[in-house]
Every structure is written in C-alpha cells, then in structure tokens.
Design a protein around this motif. Structure first.
Motif, PDB file in Angstrom:
ATOM      1  N   LEU A 162     120.366 -41.306  46.232  1.00  0.00           N
ATOM      2  CA  LEU A 162     119.647 -42.087  47.253  1.00  0.00           C
ATOM      3  C   LEU A 162     118.126 -41.661  47.203  1.00  0.00           C
ATOM      4  CD1 LEU A 162     119.687 -43.980  49.625  1.00  0.00           C
ATOM      5  CD2 LEU A 162     120.223 -42.299  51.102  1.00  0.00           C
ATOM      6  N   PRO A 163     117.666 -40.336  47.130  1.00  0.00           N
ATOM      7  CA  PRO A 163     116.314 -40.087  46.989  1.00  0.00           C
ATOM      8  C   PRO A 163     115.701 -40.812  45.913  1.00  0.00           C
ATOM      9  CG  PRO A 163     117.589 -38.245  47.431  1.00  0.00           C
ATOM     10  CD  PRO A 163     118.595 -39.200  47.021  1.00  0.00           C
ATOM     11  N   ALA A 164     116.096 -40.922  44.767  1.00  0.00           N
ATOM     12  CA  ALA A 164     115.598 -41.563  43.509  1.00  0.00           C
ATOM     13  C   ALA A 164     115.273 -43.060  43.766  1.00  0.00           C
ATOM     14  CB  ALA A 164     116.246 -41.160  42.338  1.00  0.00           C
ATOM     15  N   ASP A 165     116.729 -43.688  44.539  1.00  0.00           N
ATOM     16  CA  ASP A 165     116.776 -45.030  44.657  1.00  0.00           C
ATOM     17  C   ASP A 165     115.544 -45.381  45.602  1.00  0.00           C
ATOM     18  OD1 ASP A 165     118.667 -45.245  42.916  1.00  0.00           O
ATOM     19  OD2 ASP A 165     120.310 -45.191  44.567  1.00  0.00           O
ATOM     20  N   LEU A 166     115.406 -44.678  46.768  1.00  0.00           N
ATOM     21  CA  LEU A 166     114.365 -45.002  47.555  1.00  0.00           C
ATOM     22  C   LEU A 166     112.985 -44.981  47.117  1.00  0.00           C
ATOM     23  CD1 LEU A 166     115.859 -43.497  50.896  1.00  0.00           C
ATOM     24  CD2 LEU A 166     115.642 -45.838  50.730  1.00  0.00           C
ATOM     25  N   SER A 167     112.648 -43.866  46.281  1.00  0.00           N
ATOM     26  CA  SER A 167     111.589 -43.595  45.671  1.00  0.00           C
ATOM     27  C   SER A 167     111.112 -44.791  44.750  1.00  0.00           C
ATOM     28  CB  SER A 167     111.370 -42.244  44.857  1.00  0.00           C
ATOM     29  OG  SER A 167     111.597 -41.139  45.783  1.00  0.00           O
ATOM     30  N   SER A 181     103.700 -25.211  53.626  1.00  0.00           N
ATOM     31  CA  SER A 181     102.956 -24.821  52.448  1.00  0.00           C
ATOM     32  C   SER A 181     103.511 -25.603  51.055  1.00  0.00           C
ATOM     33  CB  SER A 181     102.911 -23.391  52.399  1.00  0.00           C
ATOM     34  OG  SER A 181     104.414 -22.770  52.272  1.00  0.00           O
ATOM     35  N   THR A 182     104.585 -26.017  51.206  1.00  0.00           N
ATOM     36  CA  THR A 182     105.022 -26.682  49.930  1.00  0.00           C
ATOM     37  C   THR A 182     104.120 -27.941  49.541  1.00  0.00           C
ATOM     38  OG1 THR A 182     107.556 -26.377  50.370  1.00  0.00           O
ATOM     39  CG2 THR A 182     106.958 -28.165  48.855  1.00  0.00           C
ATOM     40  N   ALA A 183     103.592 -27.917  48.326  1.00  0.00           N
ATOM     41  CA  ALA A 183     102.473 -28.945  47.893  1.00  0.00           C
ATOM     42  C   ALA A 183     103.373 -29.970  47.540  1.00  0.00           C
ATOM     43  CB  ALA A 183     101.564 -28.276  46.946  1.00  0.00           C
ATOM     44  N   PRO A 184     102.843 -31.339  47.863  1.00  0.00           N
ATOM     45  CA  PRO A 184     103.496 -32.510  47.457  1.00  0.00           C
ATOM     46  C   PRO A 184     102.939 -32.757  45.900  1.00  0.00           C
ATOM     47  CG  PRO A 184     101.512 -32.896  48.766  1.00  0.00           C
ATOM     48  CD  PRO A 184     101.877 -31.686  49.078  1.00  0.00           C
ATOM     49  N   ARG A 185     103.841 -33.006  45.328  1.00  0.00           N
ATOM     50  CA  ARG A 185     103.755 -33.487  43.643  1.00  0.00           C
ATOM     51  C   ARG A 185     103.059 -35.040  43.647  1.00  0.00           C
ATOM     52  NH1 ARG A 185     108.509 -32.627  39.495  1.00  0.00           N
ATOM     53  NH2 ARG A 185     108.372 -30.486  40.649  1.00  0.00           N
ATOM     54  N   LEU A 236     111.783 -36.124  42.447  1.00  0.00           N
ATOM     55  CA  LEU A 236     110.844 -35.126  42.701  1.00  0.00           C
ATOM     56  C   LEU A 236     109.684 -35.394  41.994  1.00  0.00           C
ATOM     57  CD1 LEU A 236     112.714 -31.750  42.407  1.00  0.00           C
ATOM     58  CD2 LEU A 236     111.491 -32.676  44.444  1.00  0.00           C
ATOM     59  N   SER A 237     109.689 -36.025  40.566  1.00  0.00           N
ATOM     60  CA  SER A 237     108.472 -36.622  39.752  1.00  0.00           C
ATOM     61  C   SER A 237     108.005 -37.692  40.443  1.00  0.00           C
ATOM     62  CB  SER A 237     109.149 -36.806  38.445  1.00  0.00           C
ATOM     63  OG  SER A 237     109.851 -37.949  38.509  1.00  0.00           O
ATOM     64  N   ALA A 238     108.548 -38.570  41.289  1.00  0.00           N
ATOM     65  CA  ALA A 238     108.121 -39.659  41.998  1.00  0.00           C
ATOM     66  C   ALA A 238     107.432 -39.261  43.478  1.00  0.00           C
ATOM     67  CB  ALA A 238     109.220 -40.775  42.208  1.00  0.00           C
ATOM     68  N   GLY A 239     107.344 -38.188  43.886  1.00  0.00           N
ATOM     69  CA  GLY A 239     106.797 -37.316  44.787  1.00  0.00           C
ATOM     70  C   GLY A 239     107.344 -37.336  45.983  1.00  0.00           C
ATOM     71  N   LEU A 240     108.784 -36.829  45.685  1.00  0.00           N
ATOM     72  CA  LEU A 240     109.727 -36.322  46.842  1.00  0.00           C
ATOM     73  C   LEU A 240     109.409 -35.053  47.334  1.00  0.00           C
ATOM     74  CD1 LEU A 240     112.667 -36.936  48.494  1.00  0.00           C
ATOM     75  CD2 LEU A 240     113.488 -35.496  46.309  1.00  0.00           C
ATOM     76  N   PHE A 270     104.657 -45.452  51.544  1.00  0.00           N
ATOM     77  CA  PHE A 270     105.992 -44.577  52.111  1.00  0.00           C
ATOM     78  C   PHE A 270     105.932 -43.368  51.351  1.00  0.00           C
ATOM     79  CE2 PHE A 270     107.504 -48.923  53.087  1.00  0.00           C
ATOM     80  CZ  PHE A 270     108.158 -48.796  54.186  1.00  0.00           C
ATOM     81  N   GLN A 271     106.334 -42.116  52.057  1.00  0.00           N
ATOM     82  CA  GLN A 271     106.389 -41.064  51.592  1.00  0.00           C
ATOM     83  C   GLN A 271     107.960 -40.458  51.967  1.00  0.00           C
ATOM     84  OE1 GLN A 271     104.331 -37.463  53.207  1.00  0.00           O
ATOM     85  NE2 GLN A 271     103.868 -36.595  51.333  1.00  0.00           N
ATOM     86  N   ILE A 272     108.427 -39.863  50.862  1.00  0.00           N
ATOM     87  CA  ILE A 272     109.886 -39.607  51.079  1.00  0.00           C
ATOM     88  C   ILE A 272     110.137 -37.843  50.976  1.00  0.00           C
ATOM     89  CG2 ILE A 272     112.369 -40.039  50.273  1.00  0.00           C
ATOM     90  CD1 ILE A 272     110.741 -42.726  50.991  1.00  0.00           C
ATOM     91  N   ALA A 273     110.877 -37.550  51.934  1.00  0.00           N
ATOM     92  CA  ALA A 273     111.570 -36.136  51.986  1.00  0.00           C
ATOM     93  C   ALA A 273     112.879 -36.092  52.096  1.00  0.00           C
ATOM     94  CB  ALA A 273     110.597 -35.263  53.128  1.00  0.00           C
ATOM     95  N   LEU A 274     113.326 -34.713  51.525  1.00  0.00           N
ATOM     96  CA  LEU A 274     114.789 -34.339  51.664  1.00  0.00           C
ATOM     97  C   LEU A 274     114.845 -33.159  52.307  1.00  0.00           C
ATOM     98  CD1 LEU A 274     117.676 -35.212  51.108  1.00  0.00           C
ATOM     99  CD2 LEU A 274     117.372 -34.033  48.742  1.00  0.00           C
ATOM    100  N   VAL A 275     115.460 -33.224  53.533  1.00  0.00           N
ATOM    101  CA  VAL A 275     116.008 -31.997  54.296  1.00  0.00           C
ATOM    102  C   VAL A 275     117.300 -31.580  54.019  1.00  0.00           C
ATOM    103  CG1 VAL A 275     115.974 -30.648  56.420  1.00  0.00           C
ATOM    104  CG2 VAL A 275     114.074 -32.147  56.034  1.00  0.00           C
ATOM    105  N   LEU A 276     117.636 -30.339  53.224  1.00  0.00           N
ATOM    106  CA  LEU A 276     118.918 -29.866  52.883  1.00  0.00           C
ATOM    107  C   LEU A 276     119.238 -28.976  53.817  1.00  0.00           C
ATOM    108  CD1 LEU A 276     118.945 -30.025  49.279  1.00  0.00           C
ATOM    109  CD2 LEU A 276     119.894 -31.839  50.440  1.00  0.00           C
TER     110      LEU A 276
END
Length: 541
Positions: A198-203, A367-371, A238-242, A211-217
C-alpha cells in the motif's frame, strides 16, 4: 524506583510518565528488562542511547524496590518485589492476541495476568478513562478496586505539541502538501502484513507535489523486522519519498503534522482522532479487534479504503467526520495525566510530592530527513501560457509524458533516459584544488552527453534557474512564489523546469520574454522567461 520493560513500545510508554519525578533527587531510577519478549532488542538500544542505568534481571529480583513501574503485566514481572503501578500498553484495550492468555480478552484486562489465586498483585492500575475501569471490573473484578482514572500521558504530550505543528511540517519539508500518515500495528492482521504494497501504491498514485506519505509502524514491527529489512522491503516507497519515522517520539510528531490518517485496528489512530485528524479505515477484519471497543467504534464511523485508488474519495468523506467525539470514550482527564500520576505514584512511594506544577513536555522536532526522489515520471498539460504539472515516482502506472532526473544523483538509466535533467547549485564554498561547473557550462555539457535530454536546467536558487533547450537559446527563469493569506509558498524549481520544458515543446512560436503560470498541485507560481543573462550563465554550481 524500578522501570520494568519487556519491549521498546512499553519503554516508550513509561518514558512519557517519568517527568512526574523531574527535579526530585529522592527518586533514583533504574531500568530492567523483563525476560520473555522477542521484541526486547530495541528496548536495550533505547536505554543505552538515553544513558539510563540498568539492573540485570537477576539482580533486580534480589532487591526490594520502593516502586515498580510497568506497562505490561506479562512475563515474569510478578517475581519482582515492591508496589507495582501498571499502565496500559497503548491507547486503551482494543486488541486481543491469539494464543496469549484468555481467549478474546486483551492482556491489559486479562485475569490470567492480573490476578494471582484470584487476588490482584498490582497496587495501581492507572487508566485513561472510566470506561476502562468498567471493562476491567467485568474482566478482572478483583483488580478493579485498585484502578484510578488518570488520563493518558502520551495524549497530553500530543496536545502540548499541537502549537509546534508548523515547525514539525517544516522539518518534514511537507509545505502545503497534504501529509497522509499510514499507521500499522503488528501481527498477522496488521496493515503492513496484509497490505505491504500500500505505501508504494499510494506513492505511485498520488502526485508528489500534492501529497506526502508517511508510515508509522508499531515498535514491535521495528524490533521484530529491523531497520535494515524494513528499508529493503519498503525500498520502492522510500525512494519515492515515503517518511518512516523512528518509533520513539518521532511517530507522534508525524500525527501532529498529519492532514489525515489511514489505519488498521491499532490504537495509534485513537490519538489521531483525539487531535481531530480525519481517519480512514483500512482494516480487513479478523479476530483481534475487540467488538464495541473505542477503536472498533472509530473504524465503524470512518470511511473505508479498500484500494489505493479510492484514497481521494475516502479523504473527502473523512473530512466530513468529526473524529474528536469518537475518541472521547478512550481519553478523559485530558491535560491532567502527569499531575494525577504524581499523586498516585508518590502515594505508593510513601513520599510527599514536590511542590509546584509538573510540566508535560512537547514532542521534539522530527529529525528523520525526508528523501527527495532523484527522478520523476511527469505529466504536463499545456493550455496557452498555463501549464499543469503532476510528478510521480518512476514506478507509477499513471499516464505520463516525460522522465525528469537529477544529475548526478539519479541512476545512470534515469540520467540517460530523461528528457529533462536538472542540477542544484551547492551551498558549500569552493575547496582548494577543486573544479566546478558554471550553469552555462553544465547545461551545454548535459545536452551533449545525454542524447535523450531535451532540456537541461541549473537550479541556482529557489527563485532563479538557467534553462537550456535544444531548440532555443539559453533562458533565465525567475520564479515568483505563491502568496496567500500572509503566507509564502515555494514550488520545487525542478517541477517548474518540467513545466517550461512541456511549454517549449508545445509552442513552436515561443518568443521570450514571456510570463507563464505553473500549477504543481499544491502551489501555483508565475515564471518569467527571458534570454539568459551573464550572471546566470556564469553562476558557479
């Protein structure tokens, strides 16, 4: 005081309680790891990072403690000596784990863990809502008379962090985009287990500039899988900016910054609801969710997401739902958790509490830098002097017209295939014995070295670029940021470069100077095109 933890999640929960003792040298804190959990590795790492003093388990068993603080009754916790204060593991009791304790009963309410020969062994059950006391009384009657409603210290930290929302979004480089946070619990019914793509599909579906997508596990997922394998499994997204926040504190900053939350049956979404964030349900059902629990009621009232393509409609529906009342049955005494806990914990210690208020700390800036993706598949629509640009990751299935890539960051395949190449000027001063490009030199070099490239762009500043197209003389671009309601928003110059590329390809009779309007989704900017000036051609990259 001994803080007894079985997992990183339990540790994070208890760390939110410890400000109760700030400034009191009478209370000495030690930590120990209760054996028996397969999710204990990250707990040890977090304790070491915090500089906490630990006691080996066997040594902790030999000592009589003045107070034991825990967020899970499982394992060998009852072998410890001293009065125990027990907190919930999360936002209430919404989930049961198969083959763990009594069937259908959350461990936080389970008499299998809370009672010994029918008698409670915790001196305090610190609960967040009166409804939880009623449920405890039903499941474990002997333990209910030791319960106290104190509120939720983690929620109070979230509420204290709300004024920092814009600061958090700035750290995440969200800007005016909509931040969609996916939250996943752990186990076989978790979102990340059932819908790992789902994260890659949404990205791949949602335009990057809108849109910006994040995943809280759940911390157990971080502990059980490990950061290395998570990064590998989520590599396309992640390579798409997750955004993948750290499990301690940073996840909470993401909830504060979020515009909407997509969730399974994990209780993290209750915190989002208490903040008023729109909630979208992505739980596919099963046996873990407790019927008529606060989480079950929240999911029932929320629009459902069955596929990534449904997100725009689900988001519109979610915006019409006021989530705060749905969280009211999980949280009471809002803003009062630490004062209430101070009263009860010092009572168990047999000490007079310090005078003065206890402070609820806000969560720190993430502090996690967005890619930033180094390449995009781009769809551009030209209508006269207005261009609408939508950028997607290269793995998208959306219809697109050209590939744009950053030089030299993107891979060789993308650089050789891209119709648009861009390069950003570096902030660092020139080093001795170094050689660099001018903007004019690099743009000419890029067109010569990359046959597929039609447009090369040197991004000099957020408002200034040099563009060289194969069919036109070099152009200086001036970007005017969007101004609205006293705020200034900047588009990504790389997106504007793709817009100008499309306009140059569509209008054979172009004759700069000209002013264009570029719509990138979240931001609409004006772009002035003029024949290149010497300062831009000579700008050192």
């Amino acid at each position: 005081m001994l803080v007894a933890v079985r997992s990183a999640g339990a540790l994070h929960r208890l760390l939110d309680v410890l400000p109760v003792f700030d400034g009191d040298s009478r209370v000495v804190t030690r930590f120990t790891l209760v054996p028996g959990s397969r999710f204990d590795v990250d707990a040890l790492s977090a304790l070491e990072l915090a500089g906490a003093r630990t006691l080996p388990w066997e040594e902790a068993l030999r000592v009589e403690h003045d107070l034991i603080l825990a967020a899970s009754p499982k394992g060998e916790l009852r072998r410890l000596s001293g009065p125990l204060a027990l907190l919930p593991h999360g936002a209430g009791f919404n989930k049961t784990i198969a083959d763990d304790g009594s069937a259908g009963v959350p461990s936080g309410l389970d008499p299998h863990y809370l009672l010994t020969e029918g008698r409670p062994w915790a001196g305090l059950h610190a609960l967040a809502h009166e409804e939880q006391v009623s449920r405890l009384a039903h499941a474990s009657p002997g333990a209910a008379h030791r319960a106290a409603v104190v509120g939720d210290p983690t929620l109070d930290r979230l509420l204290a962090s709300v004024p920092r929302r814009e600061d958090f979004r700035d750290a995440l480089e969200t800007g005016p985009r909509r931040l969609i946070v996916l939250t996943s619990t752990w186990g076989p019914e978790a979102l990340i287990s059932r819908r790992p793509g789902l994260p890659a599909d949404l990205s791949g579906l949602l335009p990057y500039d809108s849109f910006q997508i994040a995943l809280v596990l759940h911390p157990n997922e971080h502990s059980g899988t490990g950061r290395f394998d998570l990064s590998r499994q989520l590599a396309p997204a992640l390579s798409a900016g997750l955004l993948l926040p750290r499990p301690h504190e940073e996840w909470a900053a993401l909830l504060v910054a979020a515009d909407a939350v997509v969730t399974d049956h994990g209780s993290t979404a209750l915190y989002a609801a208490a903040l008023g964030r729109p909630v979208i349900a992505a739980y596919d059902g099963g046996h873990e969710l407790i019927p008529d629990s606060p989480m079950a009621r929240l999911l029932a009232a929320s629009p459902r997401l069955s596929a990534a393509s449904e997100l725009p409609d689900a988001l519109r529906a979610a915006l019409a739902v006021d989530t705060r009342p749905l969280a009211d049955s999980a949280f009471s005494q809002q803003g009062q958790a630490l004062p209430q806990l101070r009263h009860h914990l010092y009572r168990l210690l047999g000490l007079t509490p310090p005078t003065g208020p206890v402070r609820t700390p806000a969560f720190p800036r993430p502090s996690t830098a967005p890619r930033r993706p180094p390449a995009f598949a781009v769809r551009a629509e030209v209508s006269g002097e207005r261009i609408t640009v939508r950028r997607f990751p290269v793995h998208t299935r959306e219809p697109v017209q050209h590939l744009a890539a950053e030089h030299p960051t993107a891979g060789q395949r993308e650089v050789q295939s891209a119709a648009v190449l861009w390069r950003r000027a570096q902030d660092a001063a020139a080093r001795p014995h170094s050689t660099g490009w001018t903007a004019g030199g690099w743009t000419a070099h890029a067109l010569a070295e990359a046959p597929a490239c039609r447009t090369a762009v040197a991004i000099l500043t957020p408002r200034r670029c040099l563009l060289r197209h194969r069919t036109a003389r070099p152009l200086s671009l001036r970007l005017e940021p969007e101004r609205a309601a006293g705020r200034v928003s900047y588009a990504d110059p790389a997106a504007v470069a793709s817009a100008v590329h499309a306009w140059l390809g569509a209008d054979a009779a172009h004759a700069p100077p000209v002013s264009l309007v570029c719509d990138t989704g979240a931001i609409t900017v004006r772009v002035r095109l003029e024949p290149a000036i010497a300062d831009d051609l000579d700008y050192e990259l």
